[in-house]
Motif scaffolding. Sequence first.
Motif, PDB file in Angstrom:
ATOM      1  N   ILE A  16      -7.000   7.369   6.191  1.00 55.99           N
ATOM      2  CA  ILE A  16      -8.109   6.605   5.603  1.00 55.99           C
ATOM      3  C   ILE A  16      -7.578   5.407   4.823  1.00 55.99           C
ATOM      4  O   ILE A  16      -8.103   4.289   4.930  1.00 55.99           O
ATOM      5  CB  ILE A  16      -8.955   7.511   4.693  1.00 55.99           C
ATOM      6  CG1 ILE A  16      -9.689   8.568   5.529  1.00 55.99           C
ATOM      7  CG2 ILE A  16      -9.949   6.689   3.876  1.00 55.99           C
ATOM      8  CD1 ILE A  16     -10.397   9.625   4.699  1.00 55.99           C
ATOM      9  N   GLN A  17      -6.522   5.629   4.058  1.00 54.70           N
ATOM     10  CA  GLN A  17      -5.959   4.559   3.233  1.00 54.70           C
ATOM     11  C   GLN A  17      -5.405   3.429   4.098  1.00 54.70           C
ATOM     12  O   GLN A  17      -5.631   2.241   3.818  1.00 54.70           O
ATOM     13  CB  GLN A  17      -4.851   5.137   2.348  1.00 54.70           C
ATOM     14  CG  GLN A  17      -4.403   4.206   1.226  1.00 54.70           C
ATOM     15  CD  GLN A  17      -3.390   4.880   0.315  1.00 54.70           C
ATOM     16  OE1 GLN A  17      -3.038   6.044   0.500  1.00 54.70           O
ATOM     17  NE2 GLN A  17      -2.910   4.148  -0.667  1.00 54.70           N
ATOM     18  N   ALA A  18      -4.698   3.785   5.167  1.00 48.84           N
ATOM     19  CA  ALA A  18      -4.133   2.772   6.058  1.00 48.84           C
ATOM     20  C   ALA A  18      -5.232   1.976   6.763  1.00 48.84           C
ATOM     21  O   ALA A  18      -5.163   0.741   6.850  1.00 48.84           O
ATOM     22  CB  ALA A  18      -3.209   3.432   7.080  1.00 48.84           C
ATOM     23  N   VAL A  77       0.867  -1.177   0.000  1.00 44.97           N
ATOM     24  CA  VAL A  77       0.000   0.000   0.000  1.00 44.97           C
ATOM     25  C   VAL A  77       0.903   1.226   0.000  1.00 44.97           C
ATOM     26  O   VAL A  77       1.753   1.382   0.878  1.00 44.97           O
ATOM     27  CB  VAL A  77      -0.920   0.016   1.230  1.00 44.97           C
ATOM     28  CG1 VAL A  77      -1.900   1.182   1.147  1.00 44.97           C
ATOM     29  CG2 VAL A  77      -1.672  -1.295   1.352  1.00 44.97           C
ATOM     30  N   ALA A  87      -8.287   1.516   5.735  1.00 44.64           N
ATOM     31  CA  ALA A  87      -9.013   0.710   4.746  1.00 44.64           C
ATOM     32  C   ALA A  87      -8.283  -0.589   4.432  1.00 44.64           C
ATOM     33  O   ALA A  87      -8.911  -1.624   4.179  1.00 44.64           O
ATOM     34  CB  ALA A  87      -9.221   1.513   3.464  1.00 44.64           C
ATOM     35  N   HIS A  88      -6.953  -0.532   4.443  1.00 41.35           N
ATOM     36  CA  HIS A  88      -6.156  -1.721   4.100  1.00 41.35           C
ATOM     37  C   HIS A  88      -5.636  -2.471   5.322  1.00 41.35           C
ATOM     38  O   HIS A  88      -4.875  -3.429   5.182  1.00 41.35           O
ATOM     39  CB  HIS A  88      -4.990  -1.312   3.201  1.00 41.35           C
ATOM     40  CG  HIS A  88      -5.405  -0.901   1.820  1.00 41.35           C
ATOM     41  ND1 HIS A  88      -5.639  -1.822   0.817  1.00 41.35           N
ATOM     42  CD2 HIS A  88      -5.654   0.308   1.281  1.00 41.35           C
ATOM     43  CE1 HIS A  88      -6.005  -1.193  -0.283  1.00 41.35           C
ATOM     44  NE2 HIS A  88      -6.032   0.109  -0.030  1.00 41.35           N
ATOM     45  N   SER A 115       0.444  13.529  -0.408  1.00 30.45           N
ATOM     46  CA  SER A 115      -0.831  13.039   0.128  1.00 30.45           C
ATOM     47  C   SER A 115      -1.117  13.730   1.451  1.00 30.45           C
ATOM     48  O   SER A 115      -0.218  13.969   2.261  1.00 30.45           O
ATOM     49  CB  SER A 115      -0.768  11.525   0.345  1.00 30.45           C
ATOM     50  OG  SER A 115      -0.582  10.837  -0.871  1.00 30.45           O
ATOM     51  N   LEU A 164       2.324   3.216   5.552  1.00 32.39           N
ATOM     52  CA  LEU A 164       2.216   3.322   4.101  1.00 32.39           C
ATOM     53  C   LEU A 164       3.599   3.629   3.535  1.00 32.39           C
ATOM     54  O   LEU A 164       4.335   4.443   4.110  1.00 32.39           O
ATOM     55  CB  LEU A 164       1.248   4.445   3.687  1.00 32.39           C
ATOM     56  CG  LEU A 164      -0.176   4.033   3.301  1.00 32.39           C
ATOM     57  CD1 LEU A 164      -0.926   3.494   4.503  1.00 32.39           C
ATOM     58  CD2 LEU A 164      -0.924   5.218   2.694  1.00 32.39           C
ATOM     59  N   CYS A 224       1.609   5.630  -1.006  1.00 33.84           N
ATOM     60  CA  CYS A 224       1.050   6.977  -1.144  1.00 33.84           C
ATOM     61  C   CYS A 224       2.131   7.894  -1.699  1.00 33.84           C
ATOM     62  O   CYS A 224       3.276   7.477  -1.906  1.00 33.84           O
ATOM     63  CB  CYS A 224       0.522   7.498   0.195  1.00 33.84           C
ATOM     64  SG  CYS A 224       1.799   7.751   1.444  1.00 33.84           S
ATOM     65  N   ALA A 266      -5.933  11.640   4.223  1.00 33.70           N
ATOM     66  CA  ALA A 266      -5.995  10.643   3.145  1.00 33.70           C
ATOM     67  C   ALA A 266      -5.151   9.420   3.500  1.00 33.70           C
ATOM     68  O   ALA A 266      -5.556   8.274   3.257  1.00 33.70           O
ATOM     69  CB  ALA A 266      -5.517  11.257   1.835  1.00 33.70           C
ATOM     70  N   VAL A 267      -3.991   9.658   4.085  1.00 31.46           N
ATOM     71  CA  VAL A 267      -3.111   8.561   4.492  1.00 31.46           C
ATOM     72  C   VAL A 267      -3.762   7.741   5.600  1.00 31.46           C
ATOM     73  O   VAL A 267      -3.709   6.506   5.594  1.00 31.46           O
ATOM     74  CB  VAL A 267      -1.748   9.122   4.953  1.00 31.46           C
ATOM     75  CG1 VAL A 267      -0.927   8.057   5.663  1.00 31.46           C
ATOM     76  CG2 VAL A 267      -0.968   9.667   3.753  1.00 31.46           C
TER      77      VAL A 267
END
Length: 383
Positions: A344-346, A331, A348-349, A337, A354, A333, A341-342
């Motif tokens: 949320i991305q972390a 994953v 989510a996965h 970023s 990241l 970024c 956003a970071v």
Amino acid sequence: MAVSFLGRTKVSDLCLGKPPLRSLSESATVAEALAALRNSDDSFISVWNKEGGGCVGKVCIVNIVCYLCKEESVLSPSSALKAPISNVLSKVPGLVMHLESSSSLLEAINLILQGAQNLVVPIIPTKKSGISRRKQHLQKSSTIGSEFCWLTQEDVIRFLLGSIGLFTPLPALSIDTLGIINSDVLAIDYYSPASSSLRAISKSLTQQTSVAIVDSDGTFIGEISPFNLACCDETVAAAIATLSAGDLMAYIDCGGPPEDLVRVVKARLKEKNLEKMLQEFTISPPFGSDTLVSSSSSSDEESSIRTPMRPGRHKRSYSYSTRMVRKAEAVVCHPKSSLVAVMIQAIAHRVNYLWVIEDDCSLVGIVTFSSILKVFREYLETI
């Protein structure tokens, strides 16, 4: 407002609905720990002092695999499996710490910034549970850790994300501007022996990060993730002992190892006269397939980050558990970023970090939950 919010929020608020810890005594053997992990949906199991000294650490498949890959363990796998689990626990102090449920979230963040990965928090019994006092007493006495639950860095980040508006304008700033990109990463060349990454894998588990796979130009290719390794079983030790870092990355993909790599592992174990390791770690595959390990099952939840089930590979195997796993793809970024956003991305996965890369895929560094929490903590000191 943000300061009073974190000071007013109790740790117990983040623990609502959490299941009791699965636990082992520190006198348990490595083999017993493996059996417990196979029968658990959790990646980690807590280890407790039999004299009543509390939780002394946590263990997962990766701890065991790193132990089984040591020279003395490779020469005598059966002896290694009979060793006490205390031999496997990380020697880094403070990775697991106890915290009262009445403590504030700010106290929890401070402990995490001091190095704690997991906080052991007492579970507050609910009055509406409908469970008799006698049954509650029996549950409490049945296992060492039944009165406690984990509080993790992910739990805290998830909670902060739900109240992110209180920290404006911090969430909109880029991770580059905030200075939280760590360029001191754990990395290994794609063609290097996977065994040479063992120290880095062990360190990444302690840091809750991962090991980057790069080419000779420093281009980011992928990762050897403790998260993915934790979804395997002890047979992956044979792959680490025989494959390159790049091949290991493909081997631990949650879809299960390619059969050609399985054959390579078996052949190289024979070449290195490691028949004992081959005998100890080769598991009879289901459906008559000539594989050392097979894939995990999946569920509807988190389906976007799982590998779909393959025909004929839907039953539980001993090599990949039924708990949630994700694809081996890292994953990533961009330095520009935003912080939110970071986060949320972390979340989510389901990762604690990241990788940060440029447009040309050159590796810039890594951003972690602990560095994000440090930013929040420093922000509170300025208001």
